[in-house]
Scaffold this motif. Structure first.
Motif, PDB file in Angstrom:
ATOM      1  N   MET A   1       0.892  -1.244   0.162  1.00 26.93           N
ATOM      2  CA  MET A   1      -0.084  -0.074  -0.084  1.00 26.93           C
ATOM      3  C   MET A   1       0.942   1.403  -0.071  1.00 26.93           C
ATOM      4  N   HIS A   2       0.432   2.262  -0.935  1.00 25.35           N
ATOM      5  CA  HIS A   2       1.229   3.414  -0.858  1.00 25.35           C
ATOM      6  C   HIS A   2       0.453   4.763  -0.469  1.00 25.35           C
ATOM      7  N   PRO A   3       0.897   5.402   0.547  1.00 27.34           N
ATOM      8  CA  PRO A   3       0.125   6.422   1.188  1.00 27.34           C
ATOM      9  C   PRO A   3       0.282   7.602   0.103  1.00 27.34           C
ATOM     10  N   ASP A   4      -0.784   8.419   0.276  1.00 19.33           N
ATOM     11  CA  ASP A   4      -0.819   9.437  -0.918  1.00 19.33           C
ATOM     12  C   ASP A   4       0.299  10.620  -0.703  1.00 19.33           C
ATOM     13  N   THR A   5       0.967  10.657   0.505  1.00 18.24           N
ATOM     14  CA  THR A   5       2.299  11.424   0.692  1.00 18.24           C
ATOM     15  C   THR A   5       3.402  10.560   0.334  1.00 18.24           C
ATOM     16  N   HIS A   6       3.490   9.373  -0.467  1.00 17.73           N
ATOM     17  CA  HIS A   6       4.600   8.628  -0.821  1.00 17.73           C
ATOM     18  C   HIS A   6       5.273   9.556  -1.808  1.00 17.73           C
ATOM     19  N   THR A   7       6.600   9.524  -1.263  1.00 16.07           N
ATOM     20  CA  THR A   7       7.520  10.477  -2.308  1.00 16.07           C
ATOM     21  C   THR A   7       8.273   9.439  -2.951  1.00 16.07           C
ATOM     22  N   HIS A   8       8.353   9.431  -4.606  1.00 12.19           N
ATOM     23  CA  HIS A   8       9.376   8.754  -5.205  1.00 12.19           C
ATOM     24  C   HIS A   8       9.964   9.642  -6.083  1.00 12.19           C
ATOM     25  N   SER A   9      11.121   9.288  -6.961  1.00 12.18           N
ATOM     26  CA  SER A   9      11.691  10.229  -7.670  1.00 12.18           C
ATOM     27  C   SER A   9      11.161  10.112  -8.961  1.00 12.18           C
ATOM     28  N   ALA A  10      10.217  11.081  -9.071  1.00 17.65           N
ATOM     29  CA  ALA A  10       9.424  11.307 -10.379  1.00 17.65           C
ATOM     30  C   ALA A  10      10.277  11.710 -11.482  1.00 17.65           C
ATOM     31  N   PHE A  73      -9.326   4.500 -12.507  1.00 21.16           N
ATOM     32  CA  PHE A  73      -9.529   3.840 -10.944  1.00 21.16           C
ATOM     33  C   PHE A  73      -8.265   2.644 -11.038  1.00 21.16           C
ATOM     34  N   ASN A  74      -8.373   1.974 -12.120  1.00 22.42           N
ATOM     35  CA  ASN A  74      -7.243   1.052 -12.351  1.00 22.42           C
ATOM     36  C   ASN A  74      -6.197   1.428 -11.948  1.00 22.42           C
ATOM     37  N   GLU A  75      -5.700   2.567 -12.627  1.00 27.49           N
ATOM     38  CA  GLU A  75      -4.422   3.160 -12.393  1.00 27.49           C
ATOM     39  C   GLU A  75      -3.917   3.684 -11.057  1.00 27.49           C
ATOM     40  N   TYR A  76      -5.061   4.190 -10.595  1.00 25.02           N
ATOM     41  CA  TYR A  76      -4.926   4.413  -9.062  1.00 25.02           C
ATOM     42  C   TYR A  76      -4.982   3.196  -7.984  1.00 25.02           C
ATOM     43  N   PHE A  77      -5.737   2.333  -8.151  1.00 21.33           N
ATOM     44  CA  PHE A  77      -5.789   1.289  -7.204  1.00 21.33           C
ATOM     45  C   PHE A  77      -4.487   0.285  -7.406  1.00 21.33           C
ATOM     46  N   ASP A  78      -4.223   0.092  -8.675  1.00 17.22           N
ATOM     47  CA  ASP A  78      -2.923  -0.735  -9.010  1.00 17.22           C
ATOM     48  C   ASP A  78      -1.583   0.017  -8.175  1.00 17.22           C
ATOM     49  N   TYR A  79      -1.767   1.327  -8.361  1.00 20.08           N
ATOM     50  CA  TYR A  79      -0.618   2.065  -7.534  1.00 20.08           C
ATOM     51  C   TYR A  79      -0.625   1.829  -6.023  1.00 20.08           C
ATOM     52  N   LYS A  80      -1.805   2.139  -5.379  1.00 18.98           N
ATOM     53  CA  LYS A  80      -2.182   2.123  -4.109  1.00 18.98           C
ATOM     54  C   LYS A  80      -1.925   0.694  -3.379  1.00 18.98           C
ATOM     55  N   ARG A  81      -2.019  -0.495  -4.193  1.00 20.84           N
ATOM     56  CA  ARG A  81      -1.927  -1.712  -3.693  1.00 20.84           C
ATOM     57  C   ARG A  81      -0.285  -2.137  -4.186  1.00 20.84           C
ATOM     58  N   GLY A  82       0.410  -1.305  -4.833  1.00 19.24           N
ATOM     59  CA  GLY A  82       2.134  -1.518  -5.133  1.00 19.24           C
ATOM     60  C   GLY A  82       1.870  -2.461  -6.398  1.00 19.24           C
ATOM     61  N   LEU A  83       0.960  -2.504  -7.225  1.00 16.44           N
ATOM     62  CA  LEU A  83       1.178  -3.509  -8.295  1.00 16.44           C
ATOM     63  C   LEU A  83       1.881  -2.665  -9.448  1.00 16.44           C
ATOM     64  N   ASP A  84       1.718  -1.625  -9.510  1.00 14.89           N
ATOM     65  CA  ASP A  84       2.528  -0.862 -10.578  1.00 14.89           C
ATOM     66  C   ASP A  84       3.982  -0.278  -9.947  1.00 14.89           C
ATOM     67  N   THR A 146     -11.537  -2.247 -10.107  1.00 17.13           N
ATOM     68  CA  THR A 146     -10.170  -2.505  -9.405  1.00 17.13           C
ATOM     69  C   THR A 146     -10.251  -1.754  -8.009  1.00 17.13           C
ATOM     70  N   GLY A 147     -11.482  -1.384  -7.617  1.00 20.08           N
ATOM     71  CA  GLY A 147     -11.809  -0.645  -6.219  1.00 20.08           C
ATOM     72  C   GLY A 147     -12.594  -1.266  -5.277  1.00 20.08           C
ATOM     73  N   GLY A 148     -12.675  -1.203  -4.142  1.00 24.25           N
ATOM     74  CA  GLY A 148     -13.476  -2.047  -2.986  1.00 24.25           C
ATOM     75  C   GLY A 148     -12.453  -3.029  -2.461  1.00 24.25           C
ATOM     76  N   PRO A 149     -13.092  -3.649  -1.508  1.00 19.21           N
ATOM     77  CA  PRO A 149     -12.225  -4.648  -0.607  1.00 19.21           C
ATOM     78  C   PRO A 149     -11.825  -5.766  -1.408  1.00 19.21           C
ATOM     79  N   LEU A 150     -12.725  -6.418  -2.464  1.00 19.04           N
ATOM     80  CA  LEU A 150     -12.448  -7.624  -3.225  1.00 19.04           C
ATOM     81  C   LEU A 150     -12.844  -7.017  -4.875  1.00 19.04           C
ATOM     82  N   PRO A 151     -11.739  -6.467  -5.597  1.00 15.17           N
ATOM     83  CA  PRO A 151     -12.064  -6.040  -6.814  1.00 15.17           C
ATOM     84  C   PRO A 151     -12.462  -7.118  -7.637  1.00 15.17           C
TER      85      PRO A 151
END
Length: 311
Positions: A1-10, A73-84, A146-151
């Motif tokens: 899981m990546h918090p919204d404040t996650h800092t990465h070298s963009a 949503f796919n882009e966002y939740f894949d990022y939040k779950r660390g898939l991207d 891709t959202g919700g508890p069970l996408p």
């Protein structure tokens, strides 16, 4: 899981590349899956003698926006779950590769939903408020994919869900808002379109099979195994063309519908390009060809229906 404040070298973004980043975020190759069903449903209505250009344009824009929002949503939740990550294969990754803020992607998706809702209100005023319930269901499905508890995308039902909503449902809504009714013919014509929309999702899951398995997904491709999933993809293509032949024999479609067979080479290329491949990057041409098969098949079918209307 990546918090919204996650800092990465963009990476730094050159100004002239900004539009390309946002364009790719929409995942344009998937948008035909929204455009084609609306067109087919409308042409079917045209054959019944009903056509309102403003309803068509409103339905077309709403469907494209819902599809684009679903992609975001796919882009966002894949990022939040660390898939991207920076090395992910595919056109997703605006957040991890291009420095777009995750919150921006999420907000934009909801803005697209909002615009779709306004368009939906206009459509309901001109047709029926029952469309509001169905449209809401479409947006909920888009979010829960891709959202919700069970996408839905993590289950074996991703292809079925996408095919149902982006095929049967959109074609019947597009037909209904023009004619005020639904028909067996419109439903039947929606079936091969639904299959090919599902094929796009299946091809994506075949490509991502190993990574999805590591992340605990239970997609159809994972449950079937790569070889059987590719065989199933081929079967989907075959069934789509068999449907057309059956429609012609039954009188549901005209001989002009044989035009869809011009897309056969692309479907054959897709299946052959998957065979013997295991690395995601090697399977990208096959995935692209699957989406192109859907596009070619759908456009040719819409053209055939329109030609039969004209003559």
């Amino acid at each position: 899981m990546h918090p919204d404040t996650h800092t990465h070298s963009a990476p730094s973004i050159e100004p002239d590349k900004n539009w390309r980043i946002w364009w790719m975020l929409l995942r344009p190759h998937t948008l035909t899956a929204a455009f084609i069903p609306v067109s087919i449903g409308t042409v079917m209505a045209l054959k019944e003698g009903s056509f309102n250009v403003w309803l068509f344009l409103a339905m077309l824009l709403a469907s494209v926006l819902i599809q684009a929002a679903t992609n975001m949503f796919n882009e966002y939740f894949d990022y939040k779950r660390g898939l991207d990550n920076e090395n992910s294969v595919g056109i997703g990754g605006a957040i991890v590769r291009n420095g777009v803020k995750a919150k921006t992607v999420l907000v934009l998706a909801f803005v697209f939903f909002g615009i779709s809702t306004l368009l939906g209100i206009y459509i309901c005023i001109e047709s029926s408020w029952w469309i509001a319930a169905i449209g809401t269901l479409c947006m909920v499905a888009g979010y829960l994919y891709t959202g919700g508890p069970l996408p839905i995308a993590y289950t074996p039902f991703g292809e079925l869900t996408a095919g149902l909503f982006m095929g049967v449902v959109i074609i019947l809504i597009s037909f209904y808002i023009q004619t005020g009714t639904v028909s067996i013919d419109a439903f039947l014509i929606s079936l091969p379109v639904s299959l090919l929309v599902g094929a796009i999702l299946l091809s994506n899951n075949i490509r991502d099979l190993d990574g999805d398995k590591e992340n605990g997904r239970k997609t159809l491709a994972i449950l079937m195994g790569r070889k059987k999933a590719i065989d199933f993809l081929a079967l989907i293509f075959i069934c789509s063309y068999i449907f057309i032949i059956a429609f012609i024999l039954a009188g549901t479609a005209s001989l002009w519908s044989l035009l869809v067979f011009l897309s056969v080479p692309k479907s054959v290329f897709a299946v052959k390009s998957f065979r013997g491949k295991s690395r995601p990057i090697e399977m990208m041409p096959a995935m692209v060809a699957t989406a192109q098969t859907n596009t070619q098949f759908g456009l040719l079918l819409a053209a055939a229906l329109y030609i039969s209307y004209l003559i």
